[in-house]
Every structure is written in structure tokens, then in C-alpha cells.
Design a protein around this motif. Structure first.
Motif, PDB file in Angstrom:
ATOM      1  N   ILE A 143       0.836  -1.203   0.000  1.00  0.00           N
ATOM      2  CA  ILE A 143       0.000   0.000   0.000  1.00  0.00           C
ATOM      3  C   ILE A 143       0.867   1.247   0.000  1.00  0.00           C
ATOM      4  CG2 ILE A 143      -1.601   1.341   1.433  1.00  0.00           C
ATOM      5  CD1 ILE A 143      -3.002  -1.259   2.102  1.00  0.00           C
ATOM      6  N   ARG A 144       1.949   1.209   0.772  1.00  0.00           N
ATOM      7  CA  ARG A 144       2.864   2.358   0.819  1.00  0.00           C
ATOM      8  C   ARG A 144       3.421   2.654  -0.576  1.00  0.00           C
ATOM      9  NH1 ARG A 144       5.985   0.522   4.649  1.00  0.00           N
ATOM     10  NH2 ARG A 144       7.564  -0.452   3.342  1.00  0.00           N
ATOM     11  N   ASN A 145       3.800   1.625  -1.303  1.00  0.00           N
ATOM     12  CA  ASN A 145       4.377   1.821  -2.628  1.00  0.00           C
ATOM     13  C   ASN A 145       3.361   2.349  -3.633  1.00  0.00           C
ATOM     14  OD1 ASN A 145       6.877   0.935  -1.763  1.00  0.00           O
ATOM     15  ND2 ASN A 145       6.521  -1.195  -2.376  1.00  0.00           N
ATOM     16  N   ARG A 146       2.098   1.987  -3.445  1.00  0.00           N
ATOM     17  CA  ARG A 146       1.068   2.419  -4.390  1.00  0.00           C
ATOM     18  C   ARG A 146       0.454   3.771  -4.031  1.00  0.00           C
ATOM     19  NH1 ARG A 146      -3.260  -0.182  -3.875  1.00  0.00           N
ATOM     20  NH2 ARG A 146      -2.741  -1.721  -2.275  1.00  0.00           N
ATOM     21  N   LYS A 147       0.349   4.051  -2.753  1.00  0.00           N
ATOM     22  CA  LYS A 147      -0.470   5.178  -2.301  1.00  0.00           C
ATOM     23  C   LYS A 147       0.306   6.420  -1.890  1.00  0.00           C
ATOM     24  CE  LYS A 147      -4.544   2.930  -2.225  1.00  0.00           C
ATOM     25  NZ  LYS A 147      -5.713   3.358  -3.019  1.00  0.00           N
ATOM     26  N   VAL A 148       1.608   6.261  -1.565  1.00  0.00           N
ATOM     27  CA  VAL A 148       2.354   7.368  -0.975  1.00  0.00           C
ATOM     28  C   VAL A 148       3.597   7.678  -1.796  1.00  0.00           C
ATOM     29  CG1 VAL A 148       3.424   8.272   1.123  1.00  0.00           C
ATOM     30  CG2 VAL A 148       1.587   6.582   1.312  1.00  0.00           C
ATOM     31  N   GLY A 149       3.764   8.959  -2.127  1.00  0.00           N
ATOM     32  CA  GLY A 149       5.000   9.426  -2.727  1.00  0.00           C
ATOM     33  C   GLY A 149       5.780  10.203  -1.677  1.00  0.00           C
ATOM     34  N   PHE A 150       7.016   9.810  -1.434  1.00  0.00           N
ATOM     35  CA  PHE A 150       7.832  10.410  -0.375  1.00  0.00           C
ATOM     36  C   PHE A 150       8.844  11.400  -0.965  1.00  0.00           C
ATOM     37  CE2 PHE A 150       6.520   6.358   1.463  1.00  0.00           C
ATOM     38  CZ  PHE A 150       6.156   6.723   2.751  1.00  0.00           C
ATOM     39  N   VAL A 151       8.964  12.546  -0.300  1.00  0.00           N
ATOM     40  CA  VAL A 151      10.016  13.516  -0.601  1.00  0.00           C
ATOM     41  C   VAL A 151      10.806  13.725   0.685  1.00  0.00           C
ATOM     42  CG1 VAL A 151      10.552  15.862  -1.357  1.00  0.00           C
ATOM     43  CG2 VAL A 151       8.587  14.648  -2.341  1.00  0.00           C
ATOM     44  N   PHE A 152      12.130  13.526   0.619  1.00  0.00           N
ATOM     45  CA  PHE A 152      12.963  13.545   1.815  1.00  0.00           C
ATOM     46  C   PHE A 152      13.840  14.800   1.862  1.00  0.00           C
ATOM     47  CE2 PHE A 152      12.299   9.131   0.496  1.00  0.00           C
ATOM     48  CZ  PHE A 152      11.749   8.581   1.651  1.00  0.00           C
ATOM     49  N   GLN A 153      14.200  15.192   3.075  1.00  0.00           N
ATOM     50  CA  GLN A 153      15.067  16.353   3.254  1.00  0.00           C
ATOM     51  C   GLN A 153      16.418  16.158   2.572  1.00  0.00           C
ATOM     52  OE1 GLN A 153      15.574  17.494   7.355  1.00  0.00           O
ATOM     53  NE2 GLN A 153      17.231  18.921   6.920  1.00  0.00           N
ATOM     54  N   THR A 154      16.931  14.922   2.600  1.00  0.00           N
ATOM     55  CA  THR A 154      18.267  14.646   2.069  1.00  0.00           C
ATOM     56  C   THR A 154      18.235  14.071   0.651  1.00  0.00           C
ATOM     57  OG1 THR A 154      18.202  12.506   3.225  1.00  0.00           O
ATOM     58  CG2 THR A 154      19.306  14.314   4.349  1.00  0.00           C
ATOM     59  N   TYR A 155      17.095  14.179  -0.023  1.00  0.00           N
ATOM     60  CA  TYR A 155      16.906  13.811  -1.435  1.00  0.00           C
ATOM     61  C   TYR A 155      16.918  12.301  -1.680  1.00  0.00           C
ATOM     62  CZ  TYR A 155      19.063  18.484  -1.314  1.00  0.00           C
ATOM     63  OH  TYR A 155      19.421  19.757  -0.981  1.00  0.00           O
ATOM     64  N   ASN A 156      17.880  11.558  -1.080  1.00  0.00           N
ATOM     65  CA  ASN A 156      17.959  10.098  -1.223  1.00  0.00           C
ATOM     66  C   ASN A 156      18.065   9.657  -2.681  1.00  0.00           C
ATOM     67  OD1 ASN A 156      17.687  10.110   1.523  1.00  0.00           O
ATOM     68  ND2 ASN A 156      15.968   8.692   1.610  1.00  0.00           N
ATOM     69  N   LEU A 157      18.882  10.362  -3.451  1.00  0.00           N
ATOM     70  CA  LEU A 157      19.138   9.966  -4.838  1.00  0.00           C
ATOM     71  C   LEU A 157      20.366   9.065  -4.890  1.00  0.00           C
ATOM     72  CD1 LEU A 157      18.681  13.415  -6.623  1.00  0.00           C
ATOM     73  CD2 LEU A 157      16.943  11.661  -6.179  1.00  0.00           C
ATOM     74  N   LEU A 158      20.385   8.149  -5.861  1.00  0.00           N
ATOM     75  CA  LEU A 158      21.548   7.294  -6.057  1.00  0.00           C
ATOM     76  C   LEU A 158      22.570   8.057  -6.895  1.00  0.00           C
ATOM     77  CD1 LEU A 158      19.901   3.808  -6.659  1.00  0.00           C
ATOM     78  CD2 LEU A 158      20.799   4.784  -4.541  1.00  0.00           C
ATOM     79  N   PRO A 159      23.762   8.285  -6.360  1.00  0.00           N
ATOM     80  CA  PRO A 159      24.703   9.229  -6.991  1.00  0.00           C
ATOM     81  C   PRO A 159      25.223   8.811  -8.351  1.00  0.00           C
ATOM     82  CG  PRO A 159      25.751   8.068  -5.151  1.00  0.00           C
ATOM     83  CD  PRO A 159      24.284   7.749  -5.095  1.00  0.00           C
ATOM     84  N   ARG A 160      25.283   7.515  -8.638  1.00  0.00           N
ATOM     85  CA  ARG A 160      25.849   7.063  -9.911  1.00  0.00           C
ATOM     86  C   ARG A 160      24.825   7.032 -11.049  1.00  0.00           C
ATOM     87  NH1 ARG A 160      30.876   4.697  -9.350  1.00  0.00           N
ATOM     88  NH2 ARG A 160      31.565   4.323  -7.212  1.00  0.00           N
ATOM     89  N   LEU A 161      23.551   7.306 -10.706  1.00  0.00           N
ATOM     90  CA  LEU A 161      22.493   7.218 -11.711  1.00  0.00           C
ATOM     91  C   LEU A 161      22.061   8.606 -12.159  1.00  0.00           C
ATOM     92  CD1 LEU A 161      20.244   4.424 -10.166  1.00  0.00           C
ATOM     93  CD2 LEU A 161      22.198   4.184 -11.727  1.00  0.00           C
ATOM     94  N   SER A 162      21.599   8.690 -13.393  1.00  0.00           N
ATOM     95  CA  SER A 162      21.086   9.957 -13.921  1.00  0.00           C
ATOM     96  C   SER A 162      19.775  10.323 -13.239  1.00  0.00           C
ATOM     97  CB  SER A 162      20.850   9.836 -15.425  1.00  0.00           C
ATOM     98  OG  SER A 162      19.768   8.936 -15.673  1.00  0.00           O
TER      99      SER A 162
END
Length: 241
Positions: A87-106
Motif C-alpha cells: 500500500i505504501r508503494n502504491r499510495k504514498v510518494g515520499f520527498v525527503f530532506q536529504t533527497y535520497n538519490l543514487l549518486p551514480r544514476l542519472s
């Protein structure tokens, strides 16, 4: 509680107790809160007020000790971890303070990650559309290190949007940004809320950020201290780059 499909978030007398040895900590003490579809709400409060615990429950990262939580018509308070994750994956979009991006990916690949097991063409089209919505159509192949903090957060917002969630849950989304970048992020959030009608919940300790919401819920000692509707301060359109 009578379930109302105009309500996306319904908390009824929610309690959360954490046990540390023989000590019990009441992080939430009987919270009742309803957020209607399309509302832009800010949750505020000092450290230890319960706002982070409530955010975790709203985002299906945790479950109540007692009480009832309905997310977009589904009673999620007593689900197993696997069903809660679904349900979390379908219903909620998360935006984090620290971005949580994978650095090696575009930027594009970071946005595609939630759709990893979907059709390749559809995945790419949806990700490109999400990046265009946040003004990054010309930065799709840039890696995080090649983007400013504000641009990285915009990638984070695009990633949160790509699955068309019922709610966008933003945890201190401007906490690491300068004033100009913060205004850009809040303009994007207001525009997404206005144009697509997505329900937005922002957890923040900054009054100037909460001023951009139509509703401010203030927490203290695990309870809702105040719940105020207001005319939101509209952010002027920035020159996004």
C-alpha cells in the motif's frame, strides 16, 4: 467512523506507544485527524511533539498501537508488513530532506526506480513526464553531483510523483536548501496541488514554509494542539533553471 471517499487520510483516536525496556513512551496520545482529497496541509511541532511519528503512520512506515487509520479508503492500521509495504508503494510518494538519490544514476534513472519492474517504454515516458513537471526536462541525463540542491530535490519530487500516489508526503523538503531554492520547491508543490489536485502533507518546523499551506496542524506532546485553515501565501513563479 463513517468512511468518506472525499477523505484521503483518516486517523481516529490513534495512539502510538514505544517500549524501551520497562519504560513506555506515548509518542501519539489519541490523535484524530481527517485530511480531504486535494488539501495541502503542513504538520508542525517541536522535537518530541509526535509529528514525525504521525508522519510515519500516515506514510505506512509504522502502524498505530491503538486506533484506526484509513488511507484512501483502505484500513491499513492492522496490516502485515508485506501488505503495508504494498500500500505504501502504491499510495504514498515520499520527498525527503536529504533527497535520497543514487549518486551514480542519472536524474531519469533515479525517477524510473519506483517503476523498475514495469514496461520499459511506459516507465521512461512516465519518468520523462514527471521530470518535465518539475522543470527538469533538459537535465534528465545529469547525475546528482551535476545538479544543485534545489534541482536534486526536484528530482526527488518527480520520483515521488511517478506512480501517481494518493498523497505526496514531504518531510522537511526545504530543510537543506537556501531561500531561493526553497521558494522554487514550494512553488512546484503548490502548482502540483493546484493543477493535479494531489493531496500534500508537509512536515516542517519552518513557519514561513507552513505559511504556503492551506491548513496547519500543530502537534505538542503527542496530541493535536491546533488545527487552523488559512489563506496560503502563494509563491510567485520562479525562473527555474
Amino acid at each position: 467512523m463513517t468512511e468518506n471517499h472525499e477523505n484521503v487520510i483518516e486517523l481516529e483516536d490513534v495512539t502510538k506507544v514505544y517500549r524501551m525496556g520497562e519504560i513506555e513512551v506515548n509518542a501519539l496520545a489519541g490523535v484524530s485527524l481527517t485530511i480531504r482529497r486535494g488539501e495541502l496541509t503542513a504538520i508542525m511541532g517541536p522535537s518530541g511533539s509526535g509529528k514525525s511519528t504521525m508522519m510515519n503512520i500516515i506514510g505506512c512506515l509504522d502502524v498505530p498501537t491503538a486506533g484506526r487509520y484509513i488511507l484512501d479508503g483502505e484500513d491499513v492500521g492492522k496490516l502485515s508488513d508485506d501488505r503495508l509495504a504494498g500500500i505504501r508503494n502504491r499510495k504514498v510518494g515520499f520527498v525527503f530532506q536529504t533527497y535520497n538519490l543514487l549518486p551514480r544514476l542519472s536524474a531519469l534513472t533515479n525517477v524510473e526506480l519506483p517503476l523498475l519492474y514495469g514496461n520499459g517504454r511506459t516507465r521512461r515516458e512516465r519518468s520523462l513526464e514527471a521530470l518535465a513537471k518539475v522543470g527538469l526536462a533538459d537535465r534528465v541525463h545529469h547525475k546528482p553531483v551535476e545538479l544543485s540542491g534545489g534541482q536534486q530535490q526536484r528530482v526527488g519530487i518527480a520520483r515521488a510523483l511517478v506512480k501517481d500516489p494518493a498523497i505526496l508526503l514531504a518531510d522537511e523538503p526545504t530543510g537543506n536548501l537556501d531561500t531561493t531554492s526553497s521558494q522554487e520547491i514550494m512553488w512546484i508543490i503548490q502548482e502540483l496541488n493546484r493543477q493535479s489536485g494531489i493531496t500534500v502533507v508537509i512536515v516542517t518546523h519552518e513557519h514561513d514554509i507552513a505559511a504556503h499551506a492551506a491548513r496547519v496542524v500543530t502537534m505538542l506532546d503527542g496530541k493535536v494542539l491546533d488545527d487552523t485553515r488559512q489563506d496560503p501565501v502563494l509563491v510567485p513563479e520562479p525562473g527555474l533553471i
